[in-house]
Design a protein around this motif. Structure first.
Motif: not given
Length: 334
Positions: A84-85, A152-158
């Protein structure tokens, strides 16, 4: 030197080139609302990168191609996990490229404002998301035994990845404003110098926090040296800009970006994609690389074409080395 290690270095070299060169393109685009008092100012700013922005973007294409051919496992894990990024980066780059070509096709103010907005967004989004992506590479991501991303996607937004994104955005912004000061004349040059100094102070603070955080997440002696070089170069770049030495400031900003990229690559080596949960699942330069025959053929091709790329890039910048002014843009319009 082993071929996988050589190609790890070559991939790093291409990403250094991409972030240094397209980095100031992004910065110029993000600076439009801050320095563009009218359409002529914005045209001056866009004209500073007009002859080179598309050439600068080819570096990421070559880097991606080298990554795919030399490290297919690394490529597969990164592009599937960060899908996605990377898709958003691609969409932003397309919008930005279209805007450069189409904003001058209509004289209506609303038409130009829409494309200017696309340039701003198309510059800011990649600046931030490239940092988020590489921040996750340094931090490591959860993978299974088949090297598939399991988060998940949110894991990447750490927090660390977001901090890295903020740092790259600010560094690119300052890099671009310094480039505007280097490539323009008159009032816009003076305003760019003042903006670069103010932005540079904020960038130093955020970059310092990022470098300390990266050292705590993952570090090697080489990455620590590169981090120190990046910090010193950034401070000197802001000082040189304040003293009116735009050429030295721009060179030091390029050194800053190059040193940060090298710090990231040396921090993870010999891994190419560390696993944040089980180090046994990490991708390394050995288990992620192509076979010896493929790397050998690629090495001979690189030996011939990489110097040509550098030579053509240098020639292009030499041809378009002159400063841009409002008078030049106004004269060209008539």
């Amino acid at each position: 030197m082993d071929l996988p290690v050589l190609w790890f270095a070559i991939v790093g070299l291409f990403f250094v080139g991409y972030f240094v060169l397209d980095g100031f393109d992004f910065g110029v685009g993000m600076a439009l609302p801050f320095l563009g008092k009218d359409d002529t100012d914005r045209r001056v700013m866009i004209n500073t990168i007009g002859p080179v922005w598309d050439l600068n973007e080819t570096w990421v294409i070559v880097a991606g191609a080298c990554l795919f051919a030399a490290f297919p496992e690394w490529y597969a894990t990164m592009f599937s996990g960060f899908y996605l990024a990377l898709l958003l980066i691609l969409a932003a780059l397309i919008l930005r490229g279209v805007s450069f070509e189409y904003r001058h096709q209509d004289k209506q103010r609303s038409w130009k404002r829409r494309f200017d907005l696309m340039i701003i967004v198309g510059s800011a989004v990649p600046s931030f998301l490239w940092g988020v992506a590489f921040g996750n590479v340094v931090r490591g991501i959860p993978m299974d035994s088949g090297h598939n991303y399991t988060g998940t996607l949110f894991d990447l937004l750490n927090p660390f990845a977001l901090l890295t994104g903020a740092a790259t955005l600010l560094v690119f912004f300052t890099h671009g404003v310094v480039f505007i000061a280097l490539k323009t004349e008159g009032d816009i040059r003076e305003r760019a110098k003042r903006l670069a100094t103010r932005a540079g102070i904020v960038t130093i603070v955020v970059a310092a926090v990022f470098l300390v955080a990266m050292a705590s997440v993952r570090a090697t002696p080489a990455s620590l040296v590169c981090s120190v070089v990046a910090a010193v170069a950034l401070v000197l770049a802001v000082l040189c800009n304040a003293w009116g030495r735009e050429g030295r400031a721009f060179t030091l900003m390029a050194v800053t970006i190059a040193a940060v990229v090298l710090a990231m690559f040396t921090a993870i080596f010999p891994d190419v994609m560390p696993d944040s949960v089980d180090p046994a699942n990490s991708l390394t330069v050995t288990n992620a690389s192509s076979g010896t025959y493929t790397l050998t053929v690629m090495s001979w091709v690189a030996l011939v074409f990489v110097p040509l790329v550098f030579a053509y890039q240098a020639w292009t910048y030499w041809v378009f080395r002159k400063r841009v002014s409002r008078a030049h843009v106004t004269a060209a319009a008539h």
